[in-house]
Every structure is written in structure tokens, then in C-alpha cells.
Design a protein around this motif. Structure first.
Motif, PDB file in Angstrom:
ATOM      1  N   GLY A 105      63.185  59.881  57.648  1.00  0.00           N
ATOM      2  CA  GLY A 105      62.331  59.540  56.120  1.00  0.00           C
ATOM      3  C   GLY A 105      62.700  58.160  55.832  1.00  0.00           C
ATOM      4  O   GLY A 105      62.500  57.001  56.562  1.00  0.00           O
ATOM      5  N   ARG A 106      63.587  57.917  54.771  1.00  0.00           N
ATOM      6  CA  ARG A 106      64.038  56.557  54.155  1.00  0.00           C
ATOM      7  C   ARG A 106      65.646  56.581  54.200  1.00  0.00           C
ATOM      8  O   ARG A 106      66.003  57.610  53.962  1.00  0.00           O
ATOM      9  CB  ARG A 106      63.358  56.386  52.728  1.00  0.00           C
ATOM     10  CG  ARG A 106      61.996  55.976  52.973  1.00  0.00           C
ATOM     11  CD  ARG A 106      61.077  55.998  51.566  1.00  0.00           C
ATOM     12  NE  ARG A 106      61.368  57.306  51.008  1.00  0.00           N
ATOM     13  CZ  ARG A 106      60.992  57.597  49.500  1.00  0.00           C
ATOM     14  NH1 ARG A 106      60.401  56.567  48.811  1.00  0.00           N
ATOM     15  NH2 ARG A 106      61.122  58.655  49.264  1.00  0.00           N
ATOM     16  N   LEU A 126      75.985  66.287  52.043  1.00  0.00           N
ATOM     17  CA  LEU A 126      74.368  66.529  52.574  1.00  0.00           C
ATOM     18  C   LEU A 126      74.052  67.337  50.926  1.00  0.00           C
ATOM     19  O   LEU A 126      74.842  68.206  50.438  1.00  0.00           O
ATOM     20  CB  LEU A 126      74.726  67.930  53.494  1.00  0.00           C
ATOM     21  CG  LEU A 126      73.485  68.443  53.913  1.00  0.00           C
ATOM     22  CD1 LEU A 126      72.378  67.066  54.475  1.00  0.00           C
ATOM     23  CD2 LEU A 126      73.782  69.459  54.801  1.00  0.00           C
ATOM     24  N   VAL A 127      72.855  67.139  50.749  1.00  0.00           N
ATOM     25  CA  VAL A 127      72.204  67.450  49.332  1.00  0.00           C
ATOM     26  C   VAL A 127      70.855  68.235  49.769  1.00  0.00           C
ATOM     27  O   VAL A 127      69.967  67.545  50.626  1.00  0.00           O
ATOM     28  CB  VAL A 127      71.990  66.518  48.489  1.00  0.00           C
ATOM     29  CG1 VAL A 127      71.081  67.115  47.311  1.00  0.00           C
ATOM     30  CG2 VAL A 127      73.547  65.904  47.874  1.00  0.00           C
ATOM     31  N   GLY A 144      51.657  59.750  54.246  1.00  0.00           N
ATOM     32  CA  GLY A 144      52.180  60.995  54.425  1.00  0.00           C
ATOM     33  C   GLY A 144      53.447  61.294  54.849  1.00  0.00           C
ATOM     34  O   GLY A 144      54.098  62.110  54.713  1.00  0.00           O
ATOM     35  N   CYS A 145      54.080  60.096  55.478  1.00  0.00           N
ATOM     36  CA  CYS A 145      55.536  60.156  55.970  1.00  0.00           C
ATOM     37  C   CYS A 145      56.709  60.283  54.958  1.00  0.00           C
ATOM     38  O   CYS A 145      57.467  61.063  55.133  1.00  0.00           O
ATOM     39  CB  CYS A 145      55.720  58.838  56.679  1.00  0.00           C
ATOM     40  SG  CYS A 145      54.810  58.879  58.373  1.00  0.00           S
ATOM     41  N   ASN A 146      56.383  59.602  53.816  1.00  0.00           N
ATOM     42  CA  ASN A 146      57.437  59.585  52.783  1.00  0.00           C
ATOM     43  C   ASN A 146      56.704  59.941  51.421  1.00  0.00           C
ATOM     44  O   ASN A 146      57.021  59.114  50.506  1.00  0.00           O
ATOM     45  CB  ASN A 146      58.186  58.310  52.985  1.00  0.00           C
ATOM     46  CG  ASN A 146      59.137  58.166  54.106  1.00  0.00           C
ATOM     47  OD1 ASN A 146      60.067  58.989  54.305  1.00  0.00           O
ATOM     48  ND2 ASN A 146      58.811  57.010  54.913  1.00  0.00           N
ATOM     49  N   TRP A 186      67.083  60.026  52.759  1.00  0.00           N
ATOM     50  CA  TRP A 186      66.100  60.602  51.898  1.00  0.00           C
ATOM     51  C   TRP A 186      65.116  61.099  52.644  1.00  0.00           C
ATOM     52  O   TRP A 186      64.078  60.447  52.931  1.00  0.00           O
ATOM     53  CB  TRP A 186      66.077  59.763  50.663  1.00  0.00           C
ATOM     54  CG  TRP A 186      65.095  60.393  49.773  1.00  0.00           C
ATOM     55  CD1 TRP A 186      64.384  61.414  49.800  1.00  0.00           C
ATOM     56  CD2 TRP A 186      65.355  60.219  48.281  1.00  0.00           C
ATOM     57  NE1 TRP A 186      63.559  61.776  48.462  1.00  0.00           N
ATOM     58  CE2 TRP A 186      64.447  61.499  47.742  1.00  0.00           C
ATOM     59  CE3 TRP A 186      66.316  59.642  47.505  1.00  0.00           C
ATOM     60  CZ2 TRP A 186      64.246  61.347  46.326  1.00  0.00           C
ATOM     61  CZ3 TRP A 186      66.141  59.696  46.026  1.00  0.00           C
ATOM     62  CH2 TRP A 186      65.389  60.537  45.623  1.00  0.00           C
ATOM     63  N   ILE A 187      64.893  62.459  52.765  1.00  0.00           N
ATOM     64  CA  ILE A 187      63.799  63.280  53.686  1.00  0.00           C
ATOM     65  C   ILE A 187      62.805  64.136  52.630  1.00  0.00           C
ATOM     66  O   ILE A 187      63.486  64.724  51.642  1.00  0.00           O
ATOM     67  CB  ILE A 187      64.185  64.049  54.876  1.00  0.00           C
ATOM     68  CG1 ILE A 187      64.838  63.027  55.703  1.00  0.00           C
ATOM     69  CG2 ILE A 187      62.992  64.739  55.538  1.00  0.00           C
ATOM     70  CD1 ILE A 187      66.278  63.514  56.074  1.00  0.00           C
TER      71      ILE A 187
END
Ligand SMILES: Cc1cc2nc3c(=O)[nH]c(=O)nc-3n(C[C@H](O)[C@H](O)[C@H](O)COP(=O)(O)OP(=O)(O)OC[C@H]3O[C@@H](n4cnc5c(N)ncnc54)[C@H](O)[C@@H]3O)c2cc1C
Lengths: 469, 125
Positions: free
Chosen positions: A342-343, A401-402, A195-197, A360-361
């Protein structure tokens, strides 16, 4: 009419070879028929190119100042990282062919550096994952790294064919990943890590187990000469740009469509400036959250669906690293975390000593970040980065930032099917409504991502040709 | 000629042109092939950059016969020969026709269109 004829001749010259073999006027079903395509992403552009090839007069209307949509190469940053779609799968036939025809060079992407783990505030070197005291997995599962846990699904994968992911019989048994993984004896700690990523739902309660099966199963179905994944050497956005350049009429950029009205014989499209365009058919090649903003009457079942399909949340922070600071401390360069960051994907900028580093979240973890203004969001993420990697601070700068969910013309990264939803929704959402046709990643059946966009453009073009032939 | 007259004349010419086409309301096999297959398959018999094998001289060709193309085991070992009936079976549901093949394709053509496309394709060099 003069225009149509001469343009067609021009086009034959320009695009001869693009899929080969154009022939006589009789196989030009589109003469004199006009089509408006809303959205200059891969799906809209592919539909537009096919329709032009067959003699239709096509105008592509794009809200943004650039084409490409969810392909967005950050050209202002060294290494031109991708803010949107990044990897072309090894079986992306249409994407590869289009790139080949339009001379957009592709390459095997430079390798992303391997990831270490940051779990519960503890750093774990990738080689010590199995033995680390911070590894929360039970004995039989400890050797599986967090990003490989879902691979276990392939032991029981019931999805064998291209269409199986929405097969009504299989879908009747679909459930959320939260309950489904438990029923499959995934330990709680594994489910929590998954579930984390998770890229396939905003949280595990709304993630469809069948979707996870679909994605895990996809990796197995490769064939043909292209055996490795690709990216466009000069940035993935070069592909939609080249497609747009090959249209006879330039894409009208910076013109958001705000309303669409159809009569029995005509569609009228209104853009933000108040100007209107008329066409025999319209292809809506835009993501559903963007479509929701347009005033248009759709059949009620479709309208209800439109409100009910979720989009995946993604926040990215793109950074440039001047020196590989992680080497002296023995870390690998990329990170997989169970926290705010995240990663973190780090990859070399070829021919330099610099690296692109992308935070990357995914999913609901983006909510808190999306409620912040840009500066605060960047500050929050960089503080977390410096905490994870103190030595990064002096050699790392922020480039971009995206945030896909807050982009009004995207509304998220890709469409998500809630548990059970795909059985009927995937077909209903793309069913033509009079003179309106639907394209876009979310309307494809065989592929996901960029190739899905291309696939959907083909299908929509065929439907338009069928109506207007 | 006044522009309006000129335009009227031209549109008449175009109408006649279209009017002369057989089956103005059905897409030709060629158009169907171009929109639905051409990105993944070339005609002729030599492999190229496309991810599918070339489909020229398909009539009575053994399935999986193109030298140098890496077929799935399912297709290579199928024992199929391409004729109109086998092609239609393949296209209408590739997974049902030949489980574990590698053509990740869903056919959105009508039965009539598939038939037209098949007939056209089987005549191509
Ligand atoms: C972060 C991220 C990572 C991804 N990674 C991958 C990957 O690794 N591999 C992969 O294959 N795919 C990936 N994808 C998905 C891939 O990028 C998309 O599936 C594909 O680009 C979608 O194309 P599309 O034509 O369906 O939609 P879009 O590209 O979204 O095109 C729609 C267009 O419509 C325009 N538009 C919206 N509203 C209006 C309006 N009112 N009027 C006019 N125009 C409008 C938009 O501006 C946009 O240009 C990723 C996407 C994201 C966001």
C-alpha cells in the motif's frame, strides 16, 4: 441527592471557563437524571462532558483498558506514532477548542517525507513519474501522480454545501466509483491506480462516487484562524485522556457492555462481569461493528441498517528506522505502491536522526493479511519491505502491528456509505430509539473523523437533554 | 436526622428548585448555545482560538464585522445584518441562506429551540 448537589458545585469550580458562563440552578436541567455513555472515544466523552456540565449524573463505560478508541497513540514506540486518527483538519473547531480548554498542546505535524512510486515492481522516483515507462497513464494524464488523480473530480463536483453529500436528489444519481469514474472519462489505468490506495471504500465497486466528491470538496472549505492541520504534540490520545480526567466520575475501563434493555421509564445496561447499571438514558457512542455485538432491541429498520453499513479496513505496520538509509540511494523516504505494501509513510522523529515508518494498507487488500496470525502478518509485510528497500533491513525494527477490522471494539477504521446508501441511512442510523441515543463518527453530518465524533457527541447530548429536561 | 429522612428532605428541596424553573421541559437558550455553538464561538467581540467569530453584541451587527477574523468571502460580502429573522434563516440552513459560507454546521435544534437560542444570543454582550 447530596452527592449530585455537591458534585455539581465541584464541577462548576473545575470546569468554569470550559465554554464559559454557567449560571443558576434553573439552567441545570439535568438534576437527578442519570445517563450511561457506552464508549470512551471522542464522541462519548464529548457527550459526557456536556451532560455533566448541565447537571446530569454521567457514567462512561469503556470496554478497553484505555480511553480514546480509534485514537490510539503508540506510546511504547519512539516518536509515539498514531495507530488511529492522526491528522486534525484545519477546520476542526470542536477538537481545537477542547484541546485549548484542557491544555493539550497541539502542533503542526512534522512533514512526512515525499513519496516515490513502486508500480508493477518498478521503482519510480517522484520526479520521473511523468516520463517513466512504468507510468500506466495515457498521455493527457501522465503528469498527475497517483495520489492526486481524484483531484480531477473537483472539475465536476456537484456538492456545494455541508448537507449535499446525502441530498436525496443528488444521491439518486449516485453510483459506484468503478462505473462513475469511467462515466467521467477517467482512463482505466487511472481508475486502477485510484483503487490501489482508496481510503473511502474497501473496493471501487462499493465506493460511493458522491463520497469521493464529498471528500474532494471538503478540502476547499476552510476558514477562521486555524489554517494548518494539527496533531497533539504528545500524541492525539492525550486529548481523550484529558477529557476523561475532567469527568466527575472516572471512566469505567475494561468493562465491555454486553446487553441493553429499556422499559418505558428506565434503561438497564449489563456489562461483561454480569453487573448492571440503571439510567434514564443511554448514549451508544461506539462504532457499528461493536454495537452489533451488544444484545439490544432496536427498531427493525435500524437493525437492518446496522447489519448493512460497511467499515473501512486498515492494516498498519509501525516501524522505527535508525538511519535515513534511503538518502544514499536517492529515494525520498516514503512510498506509494500498487502492491501489498500500500503506502509507506516516513517522517522524522523531531530532535533525533530516527524516523517513524508506517506501512498503511487499505480496503480489501487487508483481507489476506487479516487471515494471518500476528507473527505471520508481520513477517509477510517485512519481507515485502526488505524487497522494496533492501538497505532498510539492517536499520529498521518493527514496533507494532495495527489491525482495525479485527479489533472487536472497533471493527474497522470508519463507516463507509455504499453507493446511494447515505441518502437515508445516515439519518436513520442516528435516530433516537426511546431512551437510546446514538453518537460516534458515523452519526455526524457536517464533518468526518475526529471532528465528526465531537459533533455527534454534541448532538446526542442535546437529544438526551431534550428528553430528560 | 436519619439518612433516609435527610435524603427525602433533600430531594424535596431539589424538586422545589426544579419546579420553580420556568419551562422545565424546554432547554434554555443558554444550554442550547453551550451545547450547539460554544465550541466554535465565544461571546464578546474579541477573536480567540475558536474557529468561528465571537457572537457578542450581535443584534444589528453587520455580518462579517469582527476585526481580525478571516471570514469567507460569501459572509463578508453578504450585506446581511444580524436580527432575529436573519439569524433564524442562517441557522436553519446556512448553505441555503448564504451559499459558499465557511460555517460547516448542521442545525439539529427544533424550530422552537432555534428561536429560543436566537432570542437569547441577541441579548448577549
Ligand atoms: C487508522 C485510522 C486513521 C484515522 N485517521 C484520521 C485522521 O487523520 N483524521 C481524523 O479526523 N480522523 C481519523 N480517523 C478517525 C478518528 O480516529 C475517529 O473518527 C474517531 O476517533 C472516532 O471517535 P468515536 O468516538 O466515534 O469512536 P471510537 O473512538 O471508536 O470510540 C468508541 C469507544 O467505544 C468502545 N467500545 C466498543 N465496544 C464497546 C462495548 N461493548 N462496551 C463498552 N465500550 C465499547 C471502544 O473501545 C471505543 O473506546 C482515523 C481512524 C483510524 C482507525
Amino acid at each position: 441527592m447530596t452527592l449530585t448537589l455537591s458534585r455539581r458545585r465541584l464541577l462548576e469550580g473545575a470546569i468554569t471557563g470550559l465554554l464559559g458562563g454557567m449560571s443558576s440552578g434553573c439552567s441545570q436541567p439535568g438534576s437527578g437524571r442519570s445517563v450511561v455513555v457506552v464508549g470512551a472515544g471522542l464522541s462519548g466523552l464529548n457527550a459526557a462532558l456536556i451532560l455533566e456540565r448541565w447537571g446530569y449524573e454521567v457514567r462512561v463505560i469503556e470496554a478497553k483498558a484505555r480511553v480514546g478508541g480509534r485514537l490510539w497513540t503508540l506510546d511504547h514506540m519512539p516518536g509515539s506514532p498514531e495507530g488511529g486518527g492522526n491528522i486534525m483538519g484545519a477546520n476542526y473547531g470542536r477538537v481545537f477548542h477542547m484541546a485549548h480548554e484542557l491544555n493539550v498542546p497541539l502542533r503542526t505535524p512534522p512533514r512526512t517525507l515525499p513519496a516515490d512510486y513502486f508500480i508493477g515492481d518498478q521503482r519510480i522516483a517522484r520526479n520521473s513519474w511523468a516520463t517513466s515507462s512504468a507510468n500506466p497513464l495515457p498521455e493527457a494524464w501522465r503528469t498527475i501522480p497517483p495520489d492526486r488523480l481524484l483531484g480531477k473530480l473537483n472539475i465536476t463536483n456537484p456538492l456545494l454545501g455541508t448537507r449535499a453529500w446525502h441530498d436525496p436528489v443528488l444521491m439518486a444519481g449516485d453510483q459506484s466509483a468503478a462505473t462513475g469514474l469511467r462515466a467521467l472519462d477517467f482512463p482505466d489505468a487511472a481508475i486502477e491506480l485510484i483503487g490501489c490506495n482508496n481510503s473511502y471504500g474497501n473496493n471501487l465497486s462499493e465506493t460511493s462516487l458522491m463520497t469521493l466528491y464529498r471528500i474532494m470538496g471538503e478540502f476547499a472549505r476552510l476558514s477562521g484562524p486555524a489554517l494548518s492541520v494539527k496533531e497533539a504534540t504528545e500524541g492525539n490520545m492525550r486529548l481523550p485522556e484529558a477529557m476523561a480526567m475532567n469527568l466527575t466520575q472516572p471512566v469505567r475501563k475494561g468493562e465491555p457492555v454486553i446487553a441493553i434493555h429499556q422499559s418505558a421509564s428506565l434503561v438497564t445496561v449489563t456489562v461483561e462481569s454480569g453487573r448492571t447499571l440503571e439510567a434514564d438514558a443511554v448514549v451508544l457512542a461506539l462504532p457499528l461493528p461493536a454495537l452489533r455485538q451488544i444484545e439490544v432491541t432496536l427498531p427493525s429498520s435500524q437493525q437492518a441498517l446496522l447489519e448493512n453499513i460497511d467499515y473501512h479496513k486498515v492494516v498498519q505496520l509501525h516501524c522505527i528506522v535508525e538511519e535515513p538509509f534511503w538518502e544514499s540511494s536517492g529515494w525520498s523516504g516514503s512510498w506509494w505502491t500498487d502492491g501489498l505494501l500500500g503506502r509507506v509513510f516516513t517522517r522524522p522523529i523531531l530532535g533525533t536522526t530516527r524516523h517513524n515508518m508506517t506501512v498503511w494498507i487499505n480496503g480489501d487488500d487487508c483481507d489476506a493479511l487479516n487471515s494471518l496470525d500476528d507473527a505471520t502478518c508481520i513477517e509477510t509485510l517485512t519481507q515485502a519491505l526488505w524487497k522494496l528497500m533492501p538497505s532498510a533491513r539492517d536499520v529498521t525494527s518493527v514496533g507494532q502491528l495495527v489491525r482495525w477490522s479485527t479489533d472487536p471494539y472497533a471493527g474497522g477504521a470508519w463507516a463507509l456509505w455504499r453507493p446511494g446508501q447515505a441518502a437515508t441511512a445516515h439519518e436513520a442510523i442516528r435516530t433516537p430509539a426511546g431512551r437510546l441515543f446514538f453518537a460516534g463518527e458515523h452519526t455526524a453530518e457536517a464533518y468526518r473523523g475526529m471532528e465528526a465524533a465531537m459533533e455527534s457527541g454534541e448532538r446526542a447530548a442535546l437529544e438526551v437533554m431534550r428528553l430528560l429536561a | 436526622m436519619r439518612p433516609s429522612v435527610y435524603l427525602a428532605y433533600l430531594s424535596m428541596a431539589v424538586t422545589i428548585l426544579i419546579g420553580n424553573c420556568v419551562q422545565a421541559n424546554t432547554l434554555s437558550g443558554e444550554a442550547l448555545y453551550d451545547a450547539a455553538c460554544g465550541a466554535c464561538h465565544s461571546l464578546g467581540t474579541s477573536t480567540d482560538h475558536r474557529i468561528g467569530p465571537p457572537l457578542g453584541t450581535l443584534l444589528n451587527r453587520q455580518a462579517g464585522a469582527i476585526q481580525g477574523y478571516r471570514y469567507s468571502e460569501a459572509l463578508s460580502n453578504s450585506g446581511w445584518t444580524w436580527t432575529l429573522p436573519t439569524l433564524l434563516a442562517w441557522l436553519s440552513d446556512p448553505d441555503a441562506a448564504m451559499p459558499n459560507n465557511a460555517m460547516n454546521y448542521v442545525n439539529h435544534l427544533t424550530a422552537t429551540e432555534t428561536q429560543l437560542l436566537g432570542e437569547w444570543l441577541l441579548q448577549q454582550p
